[in-house]
Design a protein around this motif. Structure first.
Motif, PDB file in Angstrom:
ATOM      1  N   GLY A   1       7.402   5.209   2.186  1.00 11.22           N
ATOM      2  CA  GLY A   1       6.562   5.041   1.013  1.00 11.22           C
ATOM      3  C   GLY A   1       5.137   4.664   1.327  1.00 11.22           C
ATOM      4  O   GLY A   1       4.268   4.698   0.445  1.00 11.22           O
ATOM      5  N   GLY A   2       4.879   4.296   2.577  1.00 17.12           N
ATOM      6  CA  GLY A   2       3.528   3.925   2.961  1.00 17.12           C
ATOM      7  C   GLY A   2       2.753   5.092   3.527  1.00 17.12           C
ATOM      8  O   GLY A   2       3.293   6.177   3.762  1.00 17.12           O
ATOM      9  N   PRO A   3       1.451   4.891   3.779  1.00 18.02           N
ATOM     10  CA  PRO A   3       0.628   5.971   4.320  1.00 18.02           C
ATOM     11  C   PRO A   3       0.965   6.280   5.768  1.00 18.02           C
ATOM     12  O   PRO A   3       1.612   5.485   6.466  1.00 18.02           O
ATOM     13  N   ASP A   4       0.514   7.449   6.228  1.00 19.40           N
ATOM     14  CA  ASP A   4       0.627   7.798   7.639  1.00 19.40           C
ATOM     15  C   ASP A   4      -0.297   6.897   8.461  1.00 19.40           C
ATOM     16  O   ASP A   4      -1.258   6.329   7.943  1.00 19.40           O
ATOM     17  N   VAL A   5       0.000   6.799   9.749  1.00 19.30           N
ATOM     18  CA  VAL A   5      -0.794   5.971  10.651  1.00 19.30           C
ATOM     19  C   VAL A   5      -1.521   6.880  11.638  1.00 19.30           C
ATOM     20  O   VAL A   5      -0.917   7.763  12.245  1.00 19.30           O
TER      21      VAL A   5
ATOM     22  N   LEU B   1       0.850  -1.189   0.000  1.00 26.16           N
ATOM     23  CA  LEU B   1       0.000   0.000   0.000  1.00 26.16           C
ATOM     24  C   LEU B   1       0.888   1.242   0.000  1.00 26.16           C
ATOM     25  O   LEU B   1       1.266   1.778   1.038  1.00 26.16           O
ATOM     26  N   GLN B   2       1.232   1.698  -1.173  1.00 25.02           N
ATOM     27  CA  GLN B   2       2.158   2.816  -1.339  1.00 25.02           C
ATOM     28  C   GLN B   2       1.401   4.114  -1.618  1.00 25.02           C
ATOM     29  O   GLN B   2       0.233   4.112  -1.978  1.00 25.02           O
ATOM     30  N   GLY B   3       2.124   5.219  -1.442  1.00 23.59           N
ATOM     31  CA  GLY B   3       1.551   6.512  -1.801  1.00 23.59           C
ATOM     32  C   GLY B   3       1.104   7.305  -0.596  1.00 23.59           C
ATOM     33  O   GLY B   3       1.127   6.832   0.541  1.00 23.59           O
ATOM     34  N   PRO B   4       0.663   8.520  -0.819  1.00 25.07           N
ATOM     35  CA  PRO B   4       0.226   9.377   0.287  1.00 25.07           C
ATOM     36  C   PRO B   4      -1.103   8.901   0.858  1.00 25.07           C
ATOM     37  O   PRO B   4      -1.806   8.080   0.266  1.00 25.07           O
ATOM     38  N   GLY B   5      -1.447   9.452   2.003  1.00 23.57           N
ATOM     39  CA  GLY B   5      -2.723   9.127   2.628  1.00 23.57           C
ATOM     40  C   GLY B   5      -2.524   8.681   4.067  1.00 23.57           C
ATOM     41  O   GLY B   5      -1.437   8.782   4.633  1.00 23.57           O
TER      42      GLY B   5
END
Length: 449
Positions: free
Chosen positions: A118-122, A91-95
């Protein structure tokens, strides 16, 4: 010689074994399949490798029937944690990915490790009722940047069943619902069709042992997940002159290497055995009926039940209690001395029977609690615990043989979630309180989950 490996005949689990949420003793069909596959691996005649691969394909086909999926939407991962790391890498990309507060750490660390890589914020989301997520609490946490929610299908401390279909409806088609199903698969019917991604090992309620887990990635979201951990086994031409080669279609694109084929054979046999017993609905009915009896006996001894008000469809195979005024460690030791195997989480003691749990387990449990019982009987009522409107456990149910082996600790399954963020004052004791757990033998124990 490893003196922790015994060559004796398979042993039957203790009648009071009530710890399937930690590990389910290997079932007869799984043990036979494991032995047969190891036999193939020992002999390795020219056709044996093909037979081993076929066992993996058969396990995926059985899982596809259970989860209403297509076989190519499933791959075999080494474990639940490995599968979740695979998804987090994909699950790559912003978000932002939402993680319920008090979620089991295995479903937290994959997202933390890929945050900033490279992964989303948590973002931790506050549950309702101090413990479990609801559509309303999810709706309050939704913001335009949210790309996914990751959640356990069943809470490992309370036994609450997540309303997956309702959560997916709130998320909508653009956001992913990622499900850690290990505490529910095989113990209760799950709304698995709502999950875009589902991961589950087989060592608990399926009683398939370690080494193989299901990784479901539905076609509807496959294009949004890159093969972050996909290795040579996940490409169409692994021996091409130039790399990277095109990925395989479906969930296989995320394979780092070939699966553990004997473990896959055991998992496939366990899935077939589940279907032969009537599927999750029939097996879950027997589990819930036994659990209701156990919790009733605990309340007669003055116990308080965590999330007592859960209805039959809201509670899976896990129930947790405490005895006010008594040292929980002393209660846990007394149960162990009486032959009742449970898990302790801080002040709470977790019960997790199976459909194979004999009626004698309830009597053993009640006798062990008798010295702690209040003179007035039941604890003060905080809402009736509803008895399931389901058939009682079969009087002919007999325990299955186990082939217990020394366990290999998995650090990611015991690291405290409290290191991520402090728990809400309104929540019950965290599911990550350092546990202790009774064992069948004096062999090393595995981390409690």
């Amino acid at each position: 010689m490893n003196d922790q490996i015994h060559s004796s005949a398979p042993r039957v689990p203790m009648p009071g074994y009530l710890d399937h949420a930690r590990v389910g003793p290997l079932s007869r069909p799984a043990a036979r399949a494991l032995a047969g596959a190891n036999g193939l691996a020992t002999r390795m005649a020219p056709a044996d490798l093909d037979r081993l691969f076929a066992l993996g394909d058969a396990a995926r086909a059985s899982a596809a029937r259970l989860l209403d999926a297509r076989p190519h939407e499933l791959a075999l991962s080494p474990s639940t944690s490995n599968g979740l790391f695979t998804v987090a890498a994909a699950l790559q990309g912003p978000g932002t990915v939402l993680v319920p507060r008090d979620e089991f750490p295995a479903n937290v660390y994959p997202w933390l490790r890929f945050e900033g890589r490279g992964g989303p914020d948590v973002r931790l989301i506050e549950p309702d009722g101090g413990r479990h997520i609801t559509p309303e609490s999810l709706r309050r946490g939704l913001t335009p940047d949210v790309v996914a929610l990751t959640v356990s299908a069943v809470d490992s401390l309370t036994g609450h069943v997540a309303p997956l279909a309702a959560l997916k409806e709130v998320l909508g088609p653009r956001r992913l619902l990622i499900v850690d199903a290990i505490q529910g698969l095989g113990a209760v019917p799950l709304e698995a069709e709502a999950a875009d991604v589902l991961v589950s090992g087989g060592q608990k309620w399926l009683r398939a042992g370690w080494g193989a887990a299901l990784l479901l990635i539905r076609d509807r979201c496959a294009a949004r997940l890159s093969p972050g951990l996909g290795g040579w086994a996940g490409v169409a031409e692994p021996f091409a002159e130039r790399h990277p080669a095109p990925p395989l279609p479906g969930a296989a694109a995320h394979l780092a290497t070939n699966p553990d084929f004997p473990a896959a054979a055991a998992l496939g046999a366990a899935l077939d055995d589940l279907a032969g017993q009537g599927g999750p609905a029939a097996v879950g009915a027997r589990i819930r009926a036994t659990l209701a009896e156990l919790l009733d006996r605990a309340e007669r001894a003055g116990a308080e039940v965590l999330l007592k008000g859960l209805g039959p469809a809201e509670r899976a195979g896990i129930g947790t209690f405490r005895l006010p005024g008594h040292d929980p460690e002393a209660v846990h030791r007394a149960l162990e001395a009486a032959g009742v195997v449970t898990t302790r989480r801080g002040e709470w003691i977790r019960l997790s029977p199976h459909a194979s749990t004999p009626p004698a387990a309830t009597e053993l449990f009640a006798e062990a609690l008798a010295p702690f019982a209040r003179p007035t009987g039941r604890a003060r009522a905080t809402g009736a615990y509803p008895a399931p409107s389901e058939p009682a456990p079969s009087e002919t149910a007999t325990p299955e043989p186990a082939t217990p082996e020394p366990a290999t600790p998995d650090p990611t399954r015991t690291t405290a979630l409290s290191s991520v963020t402090p728990p809400s004052p309104a929540t019950p004791p965290s599911s990550t309180t350092p546990p202790s757990s009774t064992t069948l033998t004096q062999e090393p124990t595995c981390p409690t989950t």
